[in-house]
Every structure is written in structure tokens, then in C-alpha cells.
Design a protein around this motif. Structure first.
Motif, mmCIF file in Angstrom:
data_model
loop_
_atom_site.group_PDB
_atom_site.id
_atom_site.type_symbol
_atom_site.label_atom_id
_atom_site.label_comp_id
_atom_site.label_asym_id
_atom_site.label_seq_id
_atom_site.Cartn_x
_atom_site.Cartn_y
_atom_site.Cartn_z
ATOM 1 N N THR A 2 0.831 -1.190 0.000
ATOM 2 C CA THR A 2 0.000 0.000 0.000
ATOM 3 C C THR A 2 0.869 1.244 0.000
ATOM 4 O OG1 THR A 2 -1.650 -1.181 1.290
ATOM 5 C CG2 THR A 2 -1.830 1.204 1.211
ATOM 6 N N GLU A 3 0.509 2.201 -0.841
ATOM 7 C CA GLU A 3 1.205 3.484 -0.883
ATOM 8 C C GLU A 3 0.481 4.476 0.020
ATOM 9 O OE1 GLU A 3 4.072 4.371 -2.516
ATOM 10 O OE2 GLU A 3 4.252 2.251 -2.979
ATOM 11 N N PHE A 4 1.218 5.236 0.787
ATOM 12 C CA PHE A 4 0.652 6.245 1.666
ATOM 13 C C PHE A 4 1.134 7.610 1.205
ATOM 14 C CE2 PHE A 4 0.989 2.416 4.235
ATOM 15 C CZ PHE A 4 -0.301 2.310 4.742
ATOM 16 N N ASP A 5 0.251 8.605 1.299
ATOM 17 C CA ASP A 5 0.710 9.951 0.960
ATOM 18 C C ASP A 5 1.453 10.541 2.156
ATOM 19 O OD1 ASP A 5 -1.135 11.102 2.773
ATOM 20 O OD2 ASP A 5 -2.582 11.560 1.204
ATOM 21 N N ASP A 6 2.078 11.669 1.935
ATOM 22 C CA ASP A 6 2.916 12.272 2.969
ATOM 23 C C ASP A 6 2.128 12.613 4.227
ATOM 24 O OD1 ASP A 6 5.118 11.987 1.398
ATOM 25 O OD2 ASP A 6 5.274 14.097 0.848
ATOM 26 N N HIS A 7 0.888 13.057 4.078
ATOM 27 C CA HIS A 7 0.074 13.398 5.250
ATOM 28 C C HIS A 7 -0.210 12.158 6.099
ATOM 29 C CE1 HIS A 7 -0.539 17.524 4.025
ATOM 30 N NE2 HIS A 7 -0.806 17.090 2.803
ATOM 31 N N GLU A 8 -0.485 11.040 5.435
ATOM 32 C CA GLU A 8 -0.742 9.795 6.164
ATOM 33 C C GLU A 8 0.521 9.320 6.882
ATOM 34 O OE1 GLU A 8 -4.202 7.542 3.636
ATOM 35 O OE2 GLU A 8 -2.213 7.714 2.711
ATOM 36 N N LYS A 9 1.668 9.437 6.235
ATOM 37 C CA LYS A 9 2.932 9.046 6.868
ATOM 38 C C LYS A 9 3.199 9.913 8.094
ATOM 39 C CE LYS A 9 5.062 7.602 2.540
ATOM 40 N NZ LYS A 9 6.056 7.949 1.512
ATOM 41 N N ARG A 10 3.050 11.237 7.920
ATOM 42 C CA ARG A 10 3.272 12.158 9.032
ATOM 43 C C ARG A 10 2.345 11.848 10.196
ATOM 44 N NH1 ARG A 10 0.833 17.127 7.544
ATOM 45 N NH2 ARG A 10 -0.928 16.075 8.490
ATOM 46 N N ASP A 11 1.054 11.669 9.901
ATOM 47 C CA ASP A 11 0.084 11.406 10.959
ATOM 48 C C ASP A 11 0.363 10.096 11.675
ATOM 49 O OD1 ASP A 11 -1.128 13.801 10.309
ATOM 50 O OD2 ASP A 11 -2.802 12.865 9.219
ATOM 51 N N ALA A 12 0.735 9.058 10.921
ATOM 52 C CA ALA A 12 1.028 7.755 11.532
ATOM 53 C C ALA A 12 2.253 7.840 12.437
ATOM 54 C CB ALA A 12 1.230 6.698 10.448
ATOM 55 N N LEU A 13 3.292 8.516 11.966
ATOM 56 C CA LEU A 13 4.501 8.665 12.779
ATOM 57 C C LEU A 13 4.222 9.463 14.044
ATOM 58 C CD1 LEU A 13 7.074 9.304 9.932
ATOM 59 C CD2 LEU A 13 7.087 7.362 11.512
ATOM 60 N N VAL A 35 11.022 9.837 16.447
ATOM 61 C CA VAL A 35 9.922 9.515 15.531
ATOM 62 C C VAL A 35 9.180 10.792 15.135
ATOM 63 C CG1 VAL A 35 7.720 8.298 15.315
ATOM 64 C CG2 VAL A 35 9.680 7.152 16.362
ATOM 65 N N HIS A 36 8.930 11.663 16.110
ATOM 66 C CA HIS A 36 8.237 12.911 15.793
ATOM 67 C C HIS A 36 9.077 13.765 14.849
ATOM 68 C CE1 HIS A 36 5.157 15.966 16.561
ATOM 69 N NE2 HIS A 36 6.146 16.787 16.266
ATOM 70 N N ARG A 37 10.376 13.829 15.096
ATOM 71 C CA ARG A 37 11.252 14.621 14.232
ATOM 72 C C ARG A 37 11.286 14.051 12.823
ATOM 73 N NH1 ARG A 37 12.443 19.083 12.596
ATOM 74 N NH2 ARG A 37 14.594 19.715 12.425
ATOM 75 N N VAL A 38 11.296 12.730 12.688
ATOM 76 C CA VAL A 38 11.251 12.105 11.367
ATOM 77 C C VAL A 38 9.953 12.477 10.651
ATOM 78 C CG1 VAL A 38 11.081 9.895 10.145
ATOM 79 C CG2 VAL A 38 12.835 10.224 11.903
ATOM 80 N N SER A 39 8.864 12.583 11.408
ATOM 81 C CA SER A 39 7.580 12.936 10.788
ATOM 82 C C SER A 39 7.626 14.323 10.160
ATOM 83 C CB SER A 39 6.445 12.863 11.814
ATOM 84 O OG SER A 39 6.453 13.980 12.686
ATOM 85 N N ASP A 40 8.522 15.185 10.629
ATOM 86 C CA ASP A 40 8.644 16.525 10.054
ATOM 87 C C ASP A 40 9.050 16.489 8.584
ATOM 88 O OD1 ASP A 40 7.913 17.675 12.442
ATOM 89 O OD2 ASP A 40 9.966 18.164 13.053
ATOM 90 N N ILE A 41 9.709 15.421 8.166
ATOM 91 C CA ILE A 41 10.078 15.282 6.754
ATOM 92 C C ILE A 41 8.830 15.300 5.882
ATOM 93 C CG2 ILE A 41 11.082 13.699 5.038
ATOM 94 C CD1 ILE A 41 12.969 12.735 7.295
ATOM 95 N N TYR A 42 7.721 14.793 6.406
ATOM 96 C CA TYR A 42 6.485 14.671 5.639
ATOM 97 C C TYR A 42 5.497 15.806 5.899
ATOM 98 C CZ TYR A 42 8.449 10.064 5.064
ATOM 99 O OH TYR A 42 9.302 9.030 4.768
ATOM 100 N N ALA A 43 5.892 16.807 6.661
ATOM 101 C CA ALA A 43 5.008 17.925 6.983
ATOM 102 C C ALA A 43 5.209 19.061 5.982
ATOM 103 C CB ALA A 43 5.270 18.421 8.403
#
Length: 71
Positions: A2-13, A35-43
Motif C-alpha cells: 500500500t502506498e501512503f501519501d505524505d500526510h498519512e505518513k506524518r500522521d502515523a509517525l 519519531v516525531h522529528r522524522v515525521s517533520d520530513i512529511y510535513a
């Protein structure tokens, strides 16, 4: 797969980071911060890349290993 968009990746992280923060340990808090800092890549509102996140987190972990800023 399954492919996730950046918003879904950020929210999951960020959800994982929040769950980790519910654990009552310094290790869980450190992993949550990573993990939160990694989520910034997708914000959209963050201007960071993987290298910037890596260097930032490496610095934070080194300071933590040395006893923190207030040592």
C-alpha cells in the motif's frame, strides 16, 4: 504494498510518537522525539530533509548521553 501519501505518513509517525510518550521512561521519550522529528520530513510546514533530521537527532542523543544540557 500500500502506498501512503505524505500526510498519512506524518500522521502515523506522530501517532506512534504520542503513544511512546505515554510510556513512563526516558528511553521512550527519546524514541518518541526521534519519531516525531522524522515525521517533520512529511510535513508541509517544515523545511527539513532526512540529513537535517539525522544531524539534529544525533546531536540531541549525544547531549543526552553526556548527561543533558544542565550537566
Amino acid at each position: 504494498m500500500t502506498e501512503f501519501d505524505d500526510h498519512e505518513k506524518r500522521d502515523a509517525l506522530r501517532e506512534v510518537a504520542n503513544e511512546l510518550r505515554n510510556e513512563d521512561s526516558e528511553e521512550a521519550e527519546r524514541v518518541a522525539a526521534i519519531v516525531h522529528r522524522v515525521s517533520d520530513i512529511y510535513a508541509d510546514d517544515e523545511d527539513v530533509d532526512a540529513q537535517h533530521v539525522y544531524l539534529n537527532m544525533r546531536n540531541i542523543l549525544e547531549i543526552s548521553e553526556q548527561g543533558g544540557i544542565d550537566r
